[in-house]
Scaffold this active site. Structure first.
Site, PDB file in Angstrom:
ATOM      1  N   GLN A   1      49.573  52.374 -44.073  1.00  0.00           N
ATOM      2  CA  GLN A   1      49.892  51.338 -45.054  1.00  0.00           C
ATOM      3  C   GLN A   1      49.574  51.820 -46.466  1.00  0.00           C
ATOM      4  O   GLN A   1      48.493  52.352 -46.707  1.00  0.00           O
ATOM      5  CB  GLN A   1      49.085  50.072 -44.767  1.00  0.00           C
ATOM      6  CG  GLN A   1      49.497  48.913 -45.646  1.00  0.00           C
ATOM      7  CD  GLN A   1      48.635  47.686 -45.455  1.00  0.00           C
ATOM      8  OE1 GLN A   1      47.477  47.667 -45.863  1.00  0.00           O
ATOM      9  NE2 GLN A   1      49.180  46.663 -44.846  1.00  0.00           N
TER      10      GLN A   1
ATOM     11  N   CYS B   1      47.323  41.965 -49.857  1.00  0.00           N
ATOM     12  CA  CYS B   1      45.908  42.053 -50.246  1.00  0.00           C
ATOM     13  C   CYS B   1      45.598  41.031 -51.349  1.00  0.00           C
ATOM     14  O   CYS B   1      46.228  41.023 -52.400  1.00  0.00           O
ATOM     15  CB  CYS B   1      45.568  43.456 -50.731  1.00  0.00           C
ATOM     16  SG  CYS B   1      43.836  43.586 -51.188  1.00  0.00           S
TER      17      CYS B   1
ATOM     18  N   ASP C   1      44.134  34.929 -36.742  1.00  0.00           N
ATOM     19  CA  ASP C   1      43.426  34.072 -35.774  1.00  0.00           C
ATOM     20  C   ASP C   1      43.871  34.289 -34.329  1.00  0.00           C
ATOM     21  O   ASP C   1      43.775  33.367 -33.513  1.00  0.00           O
ATOM     22  CB  ASP C   1      43.572  32.588 -36.145  1.00  0.00           C
ATOM     23  CG  ASP C   1      43.122  32.290 -37.570  1.00  0.00           C
ATOM     24  OD1 ASP C   1      42.387  33.125 -38.133  1.00  0.00           O
ATOM     25  OD2 ASP C   1      43.507  31.248 -38.117  1.00  0.00           O
TER      26      ASP C   1
ATOM     27  N   MET D   1      42.683  47.234 -41.480  1.00  0.00           N
ATOM     28  CA  MET D   1      41.535  46.599 -42.134  1.00  0.00           C
ATOM     29  C   MET D   1      40.777  47.626 -42.966  1.00  0.00           C
ATOM     30  O   MET D   1      40.262  48.619 -42.424  1.00  0.00           O
ATOM     31  CB  MET D   1      40.610  45.956 -41.088  1.00  0.00           C
ATOM     32  CG  MET D   1      41.185  44.678 -40.501  1.00  0.00           C
ATOM     33  SD  MET D   1      40.054  43.824 -39.407  1.00  0.00           S
ATOM     34  CE  MET D   1      40.150  44.852 -37.944  1.00  0.00           C
TER      35      MET D   1
END
Ligand SMILES: Cc1cc2nc3c(=O)[nH]c(=O)nc-3n(C[C@H](O)[C@H](O)[C@H](O)COP(=O)(O)O)c2cc1C
Length: 378
Positions: free
Chosen positions: A105, A135, A237, A52
């Protein structure tokens, strides 16, 4: 490549105890503590901490490992920034001894530049190079990088091939379902990326257009699993043990990835791993204080001051502390004052913090392994 036609997959009957890819379908319980592999890298649990941007600093990743994540990942790092030896970008390649296994990443649109960046990631000591094809942010997609690559499969495959040829580490790809709502592009491009050299795929089954709205559609994850013979990680989620179990059991994914649920809440990770995990106020304050100390060491006091503000609400919310307390912290001038105020609110936290610090490997060799020295600075 193994392709299975829909309908030809033998679904085990409920009364037959059968193990498929680590799943005991009879009881629909997946052992999250089972290890698995990306290439030759062993991942000790089926829980992965999401990359993130603006969150996944070293302190976040080390904390994630302590709370049960088998694999952690850096935030997306610009391959152009690495290639230009931008000092701040090189700072993202700082890896602590207790983070392994760790993926770094990278994002970009040019195969040769991505390959060069991947070599730098390997030299910095990462275990896996992850490529960002997910992204959705315009600043990134307009350069041809991130989720835009899903619309250009030839370029995406050229990037994967160039990176795979440049490194000896396994390479993984993280992607969205596609650009437009309802897109199924991930199912076309996924097998091609594996053919080009990806040893693992992570799917966040929302479209780029959706950003973070709506729901992640993990029926696509299940379809992708059937199409490729590399491990697939399900992202989106995953907020509880029940959800993790359901997604693993119904998709056949090798692991679940947790992002937002772990922001200021590493206890979500231990809960998913099966531990009773409601923290005391002392534990919350001690983890936040440790996170602050480590972040200051990594980013410096000035950058850490702004960076940390969003974490106060994340840690202290969820009914743990009254709302005005967070407002009070945000207004304090220095991080030292913030720490003093936190420790005053939960005095026992001082001892928890001491214990945490004692248990962590310390020292500059562990924490400040700056690749800048390798590349001569930025
Ligand atoms: C603040 C933020 C930053 C993110 N940055 C990245 C990133 O750098 N690279 C990436 O592949 N995904 C990134 N993501 C997406 C997450 O890795 C993850 O796929 C997504 O949040 C869905 O998972 P969740 O529902 O568990 O949060 C980011 C998500 C958030 C909320």
């Amino acid at each position: 490549m193994r392709r299975r036609e829909a309908g030809m997959v033998p679904m085990p009957s409920a009364n037959v105890k059968r193990r498929i890819r680590g799943y005991d379908w009879a009881v629909m319980q997946v052992d999250l503590r089972e290890s698995w592999r990306i290439g030759d890298v062993e991942i000790p649990s089926r829980l992965v901490l999401a990359p993130m941007a603006g969150v996944s600093v070293q302190a976040f990743r080390r904390q994630g490992r302590r709370f049960g994540a088998g694999l952690v990942c850096s935030e997306m790092v610009s391959c152009a920034g690495l290639s230009h030896q931008n000092e701040r970008t090189l700072g993202y390649l700082r890896i602590a001894a207790d983070e392994h296994p760790l993926a770094v990443q990278i994002f970009g649109a040019e195969p040769a530049v991505m390959a060069e960046a991947a070599r730098m990631v390997e030299d910095a000591g990462a275990d896996i190079v992850d490529i960002n094809f997910g992204c959705p942010v315009r600043k990134v997609t307009k350069t041809g990088a991130g989720a835009h690559c899903l619309e250009e499969p030839a370029r995406a495959c050229a990037i994967v091939e160039a990176v795979a040829n440049a490194i000896s580490l396994p390479l993984s790809v993280k992607m969205r379902r596609g650009l437009a709502n309802g897109s199924r592009t991930c199912l076309d491009i996924g097998p091609q990326l594996v053919e080009a050299g990806a040893a693992s795929l992570t799917l966040h089954p929302r479209s780029a257009k959706q950003m973070y709205t709506g729901e992640a559609d993990h029926s696509l994850t299940a379809e992708l699993v059937e199409l490729v013979d590399v491990p697939v990680i399900a992202s989106g989620d995953i907020t509880s043990r029940a959800r993790a179990q359901t997604v693993l059991a119904t998709t056949g994914a090798a692991a679940v990835m947790v992002g937002r649920a772990a922001q200021g809440n590493p206890w979500a990770l231990s809960q998913i791993m099966g531990e009773e995990a409601e923290p005391s106020r002392e534990e919350v304050v001690a983890e936040l204080a440790l996170f602050m100390r480590e972040t200051i060491r990594e980013l410096g006091e000035h950058r850490a001051t702004g960076f940390l503000k969003k974490f106060y609400g994340w840690y202290l919310g969820r009914g743990r502390f009254p709302k005005p307390f967070k407002q009070e912290l945000v207004q304090l001038q220095t991080l030292d004052e913030v720490e003093q105020r936190l420790l005053a609110a939960a005095p026992g936290a001082r001892f928890v913090l001491e214990r945490l610090e004692d248990e962590l490997p310390q020292g500059d060799e562990v924490l400040l392994d700056l690749p800048i020295s390798i590349y001569g600075g930025g």
